[in-house]
Design a protein around this motif. Sequence first.
Motif, PDB file in Angstrom:
ATOM      1  N   GLU A   1       1.177  -1.289  -0.181  1.00  0.00           N
ATOM      2  CA  GLU A   1       0.406  -0.192   0.212  1.00  0.00           C
ATOM      3  C   GLU A   1       0.926   1.303  -0.145  1.00  0.00           C
ATOM      4  OE1 GLU A   1      -2.383  -1.407   3.547  1.00  0.00           O
ATOM      5  OE2 GLU A   1      -3.894  -2.151   2.109  1.00  0.00           O
ATOM      6  N   ARG A   2       1.780   1.085   0.791  1.00  0.00           N
ATOM      7  CA  ARG A   2       2.892   2.064   0.958  1.00  0.00           C
ATOM      8  C   ARG A   2       3.215   2.742  -0.631  1.00  0.00           C
ATOM      9  NH1 ARG A   2       7.964   3.241  -0.057  1.00  0.00           N
ATOM     10  NH2 ARG A   2       8.812   0.663   0.490  1.00  0.00           N
ATOM     11  N   VAL A   3       3.873   1.814  -1.014  1.00  0.00           N
ATOM     12  CA  VAL A   3       4.629   1.706  -2.598  1.00  0.00           C
ATOM     13  C   VAL A   3       3.036   1.959  -3.885  1.00  0.00           C
ATOM     14  CG1 VAL A   3       5.633   0.431  -4.744  1.00  0.00           C
ATOM     15  CG2 VAL A   3       6.101   0.124  -2.256  1.00  0.00           C
ATOM     16  N   ASP A   4       2.188   1.254  -3.445  1.00  0.00           N
ATOM     17  CA  ASP A   4       0.868   1.816  -4.291  1.00  0.00           C
ATOM     18  C   ASP A   4       0.849   3.567  -3.943  1.00  0.00           C
ATOM     19  OD1 ASP A   4      -1.329   0.839  -6.234  1.00  0.00           O
ATOM     20  OD2 ASP A   4      -2.605   2.243  -4.855  1.00  0.00           O
ATOM     21  N   ARG A   5       0.366   4.360  -3.312  1.00  0.00           N
ATOM     22  CA  ARG A   5       0.163   5.087  -2.670  1.00  0.00           C
ATOM     23  C   ARG A   5       1.663   6.037  -3.855  1.00  0.00           C
ATOM     24  NH1 ARG A   5      -0.586   3.977   2.016  1.00  0.00           N
ATOM     25  NH2 ARG A   5       0.694   4.283   3.110  1.00  0.00           N
ATOM     26  N   ALA A   6       2.643   6.037  -3.197  1.00  0.00           N
ATOM     27  CA  ALA A   6       3.629   6.438  -4.498  1.00  0.00           C
ATOM     28  C   ALA A   6       4.014   6.399  -5.472  1.00  0.00           C
ATOM     29  CB  ALA A   6       5.198   5.903  -3.149  1.00  0.00           C
ATOM     30  N   VAL A   7       3.239   5.100  -6.214  1.00  0.00           N
ATOM     31  CA  VAL A   7       3.475   5.232  -7.966  1.00  0.00           C
ATOM     32  C   VAL A   7       2.577   6.043  -8.271  1.00  0.00           C
ATOM     33  CG1 VAL A   7       3.038   3.623  -9.285  1.00  0.00           C
ATOM     34  CG2 VAL A   7       4.639   2.578  -7.617  1.00  0.00           C
ATOM     35  N   ARG A   8       1.533   6.136  -7.476  1.00  0.00           N
ATOM     36  CA  ARG A   8      -0.268   6.994  -7.969  1.00  0.00           C
ATOM     37  C   ARG A   8       0.437   8.797  -7.682  1.00  0.00           C
ATOM     38  NH1 ARG A   8      -3.310   3.754  -9.733  1.00  0.00           N
ATOM     39  NH2 ARG A   8      -3.296   1.375  -8.794  1.00  0.00           N
ATOM     40  N   ALA A   9       1.412   8.819  -6.902  1.00  0.00           N
ATOM     41  CA  ALA A   9       2.118  10.495  -6.798  1.00  0.00           C
ATOM     42  C   ALA A   9       2.745  10.399  -7.803  1.00  0.00           C
ATOM     43  CB  ALA A   9       1.966  10.651  -5.330  1.00  0.00           C
ATOM     44  N   LEU A  10       2.913   9.991  -8.817  1.00  0.00           N
ATOM     45  CA  LEU A  10       4.174  10.431  -9.880  1.00  0.00           C
ATOM     46  C   LEU A  10       3.808  11.715 -10.393  1.00  0.00           C
ATOM     47  CD1 LEU A  10       5.393   6.593 -10.486  1.00  0.00           C
ATOM     48  CD2 LEU A  10       6.392   8.403  -9.161  1.00  0.00           C
ATOM     49  N   ARG A  11       4.703  12.754 -10.569  1.00  0.00           N
ATOM     50  CA  ARG A  11       4.077  13.413 -11.108  1.00  0.00           C
ATOM     51  C   ARG A  11       5.665  13.582 -12.807  1.00  0.00           C
ATOM     52  NH1 ARG A  11       0.456  12.212  -9.114  1.00  0.00           N
ATOM     53  NH2 ARG A  11      -0.757  13.447  -8.021  1.00  0.00           N
ATOM     54  N   PRO A  12       4.960  14.199 -13.735  1.00  0.00           N
ATOM     55  CA  PRO A  12       6.067  14.299 -14.662  1.00  0.00           C
ATOM     56  C   PRO A  12       6.884  15.386 -14.096  1.00  0.00           C
ATOM     57  CG  PRO A  12       4.171  15.948 -15.524  1.00  0.00           C
ATOM     58  CD  PRO A  12       3.953  14.942 -14.057  1.00  0.00           C
ATOM     59  N   GLN A  13       8.849  15.776 -14.742  1.00  0.00           N
ATOM     60  CA  GLN A  13       9.538  16.152 -14.418  1.00  0.00           C
ATOM     61  C   GLN A  13      10.365  17.310 -15.005  1.00  0.00           C
ATOM     62  OE1 GLN A  13      10.709  15.949 -11.211  1.00  0.00           O
ATOM     63  NE2 GLN A  13       9.245  14.950 -10.741  1.00  0.00           N
ATOM     64  N   LEU A  14       9.410  17.222 -16.221  1.00  0.00           N
ATOM     65  CA  LEU A  14       9.805  18.212 -17.742  1.00  0.00           C
ATOM     66  C   LEU A  14       8.252  18.640 -18.012  1.00  0.00           C
ATOM     67  CD1 LEU A  14      11.406  15.921 -20.740  1.00  0.00           C
ATOM     68  CD2 LEU A  14      12.741  16.785 -18.723  1.00  0.00           C
ATOM     69  N   PRO A  15       8.364  19.993 -17.872  1.00  0.00           N
ATOM     70  CA  PRO A  15       7.776  21.150 -18.403  1.00  0.00           C
ATOM     71  C   PRO A  15       6.684  20.546 -19.823  1.00  0.00           C
ATOM     72  CG  PRO A  15       9.078  22.027 -18.567  1.00  0.00           C
ATOM     73  CD  PRO A  15      10.184  21.014 -18.316  1.00  0.00           C
ATOM     74  N   GLY A  16       5.842  20.367 -19.453  1.00  0.00           N
ATOM     75  CA  GLY A  16       4.834  19.900 -20.675  1.00  0.00           C
ATOM     76  C   GLY A  16       4.454  18.331 -21.302  1.00  0.00           C
ATOM     77  N   ALA A  17       5.343  17.284 -20.071  1.00  0.00           N
ATOM     78  CA  ALA A  17       5.170  16.152 -20.627  1.00  0.00           C
ATOM     79  C   ALA A  17       4.344  15.953 -19.310  1.00  0.00           C
ATOM     80  CB  ALA A  17       5.911  15.427 -19.592  1.00  0.00           C
ATOM     81  N   ARG A  18       2.828  14.656 -19.660  1.00  0.00           N
ATOM     82  CA  ARG A  18       2.398  13.828 -19.212  1.00  0.00           C
ATOM     83  C   ARG A  18       2.322  12.808 -18.653  1.00  0.00           C
ATOM     84  NH1 ARG A  18      -3.469  16.011 -22.490  1.00  0.00           N
ATOM     85  NH2 ARG A  18      -2.739  18.387 -22.122  1.00  0.00           N
ATOM     86  N   VAL A  19       2.160  12.161 -16.751  1.00  0.00           N
ATOM     87  CA  VAL A  19       2.233  10.314 -16.954  1.00  0.00           C
ATOM     88  C   VAL A  19       1.195   9.563 -16.198  1.00  0.00           C
ATOM     89  CG1 VAL A  19       3.778   9.126 -14.587  1.00  0.00           C
ATOM     90  CG2 VAL A  19       4.875  11.289 -15.904  1.00  0.00           C
ATOM     91  N   ARG A  20       0.779   9.191 -16.843  1.00  0.00           N
ATOM     92  CA  ARG A  20      -0.498   8.856 -16.368  1.00  0.00           C
ATOM     93  C   ARG A  20      -0.205   6.737 -16.352  1.00  0.00           C
ATOM     94  NH1 ARG A  20      -4.904   4.910 -20.103  1.00  0.00           N
ATOM     95  NH2 ARG A  20      -3.199   4.727 -20.696  1.00  0.00           N
ATOM     96  N   VAL A  21      -0.680   6.450 -15.129  1.00  0.00           N
ATOM     97  CA  VAL A  21      -0.270   5.058 -13.915  1.00  0.00           C
ATOM     98  C   VAL A  21      -1.131   4.459 -14.461  1.00  0.00           C
ATOM     99  CG1 VAL A  21       0.534   4.397 -12.086  1.00  0.00           C
ATOM    100  CG2 VAL A  21       1.182   6.038 -12.434  1.00  0.00           C
ATOM    101  N   THR A  22      -1.200   3.538 -14.878  1.00  0.00           N
ATOM    102  CA  THR A  22      -2.288   2.254 -14.639  1.00  0.00           C
ATOM    103  C   THR A  22      -1.553   0.590 -14.055  1.00  0.00           C
ATOM    104  OG1 THR A  22      -1.543   1.363 -16.674  1.00  0.00           O
ATOM    105  CG2 THR A  22      -3.376   2.310 -17.245  1.00  0.00           C
ATOM    106  N   GLY A  23      -2.458  -0.154 -13.599  1.00  0.00           N
ATOM    107  CA  GLY A  23      -2.219  -1.358 -12.620  1.00  0.00           C
ATOM    108  C   GLY A  23      -2.106  -0.742 -11.418  1.00  0.00           C
ATOM    109  N   GLY A  24      -1.846  -2.055 -10.182  1.00  0.00           N
ATOM    110  CA  GLY A  24      -1.744  -1.682  -9.192  1.00  0.00           C
ATOM    111  C   GLY A  24      -1.782  -2.916  -8.437  1.00  0.00           C
ATOM    112  N   ILE A  25      -2.586  -3.243  -7.337  1.00  0.00           N
ATOM    113  CA  ILE A  25      -2.036  -4.548  -5.879  1.00  0.00           C
ATOM    114  C   ILE A  25      -2.660  -5.782  -6.945  1.00  0.00           C
ATOM    115  CG2 ILE A  25      -2.307  -5.380  -4.097  1.00  0.00           C
ATOM    116  CD1 ILE A  25      -2.180  -2.507  -2.976  1.00  0.00           C
ATOM    117  N   ASN A  26      -1.720  -6.663  -7.788  1.00  0.00           N
ATOM    118  CA  ASN A  26      -2.340  -7.955  -7.860  1.00  0.00           C
ATOM    119  C   ASN A  26      -2.487  -8.952  -7.039  1.00  0.00           C
ATOM    120  OD1 ASN A  26      -1.258 -11.025  -9.426  1.00  0.00           O
ATOM    121  ND2 ASN A  26      -3.030  -9.182 -10.619  1.00  0.00           N
TER     122      ASN A  26
END
Length: 394
Positions: free
Chosen positions: A253-278
Motif C-alpha cells: 500500500e505504501r508503494v501503491d500510494r507513491a506510484v500513483r503520486a508520480l508527477r512529470p519532471q519535464l514541462p509539458g510532459a504527462r504521466v499516466r499510471v495504470t495497474g495496481g496491487i495484483n
Amino acid sequence: MTAPDLQTLLADIETLVRCESPSNDHEALTRSAEAVASIGRRLLGAEPEHLVTDGCTHLRWRFGDGPPRVLLLGHHDTVWPTGSLLTHPYSVRDGVLRGPGCFDMKAGIVMALHAAAALPRRDGLAILITGDEEIGSPRSRSLIEEEAGSCEAVFVLEASAEGAALKCRRKGVSLYRIEVEGRAAHSGLEPEKGVNAGVEVAHQVLALTELADTVLGTTVVPTALSAGTTANTVPAAAGVAVDVRAWERAEQERVDRAVRALRPQLPGARVRVTGGINRPPLDAEASGELFALADSLAADLGIGPLTAAAVGGASDGNFTAGLGIPTLDGLGAVGGGAHADDEHVLVAELPRRTALLTALTRSVLARRAAEGEEEEPAGPAVPDPAVHMGGASQ
C-alpha cells in the motif's frame, strides 16, 4: 498408502507437456484444457466443467452435494510459446524429466488428479485448473476466490522451492504500467520544440527505484521499457512496466500510494499510471497448521522431514491466503528451472509427493467424520448452474 504408478504418472505428464499452452493463445489453451479433462475423466470417472472467461478455458471438478471443503488448485497455462517443444523436447533420462512447462506446472496438475483418484471418498473436494495464472490471473481470480470461500484448506500444486521445500510464505505482487506523453519534434532541426518522453520516463524509472526498501525486502523493479519511433525524432511517447514485490500488505500500500503520486519532471510532459496491487502476500500464518500436518504425514509415509521456504514469486495461493483461508503451496513437482532452459522434474519424487497430497487431502476431508459427522461416498462432479459456458465472464 499405496504410491501411484510411476509409469502412468509419466505418461500423463508427457501428454500435457506435449500439448503446448501459452497463456495468451486461447486456441492452444482450449486444446490443453481438453487434454487435462481427458486425464481427469479417466482417473476420476467424472466430467469437469469447462469455464470459459474471455476466451480462456478453466476446468473445475466438484464432488458431493455441499460446498467444497478442500480445493486442489493449479494452472495449465505456461510461459512457453508455441513451438518450444522443437528446442526443448520432452524427455526422461537418468531420472530427470524435461520439457516446457513440466515443472511449472504440468506435473503438478497430473499429481493433483492422481491424488484425488486415490481418495477412498471425495465428498467435499474441488479441483480447479485455471488458464491464466502466468499473466496474473485476470480472468480467474474471482473464480478462485469463490471456489475457495467455503474451504478449510487450499493445496496449491505449484512446484516446490529449492531442496523440495514447501512454499509457506510468498511475497505479494503489484504490477504497474507508467505511460509518458511528450511531444515529437525533429531531433536535429528543432529539438527544443519537443518534449522528450524518453528523458521523462528515465526520470520516472529513477524515482521508482527509490521506492524499494531492502531492509523490509520490498523490491520495485522497472522492467519492459519502450520509447520513441525513429532515430531522428524526439520521442512523443514512452512507457515502462513495473514489478513490485513485498512481504507485507502495508508495504504494498505504501508503494501503491507513491506510484500513483508520480508527477512529470519535464514541462509539458504527462504521466499516466495504470495497474495496481495484483496479489496480497501469502503469510506464514496461512500455511503454518497445514505445514505441520504435512510434515507429520510425510513422516508417516517415510518421506520426511519436510522443509518450508519463503519465496519472492507469487501464485494463486496468494489470493486464497489473502481471504484468510489456510493455504499450503509448493506441493507439486520437485525439480527446478521454472521458466528457464533447464526446467526439469525429478522423477523419483513424483509418486512420493503425490502420495503426500493424497494423505493431506484425505486427512482434512476426514475431519468431519472425526467430529462425529458421517462422510458420504464420493459423488459425480456437480456443475454450477450459475456458470455460463462458452465465453461468459466470471
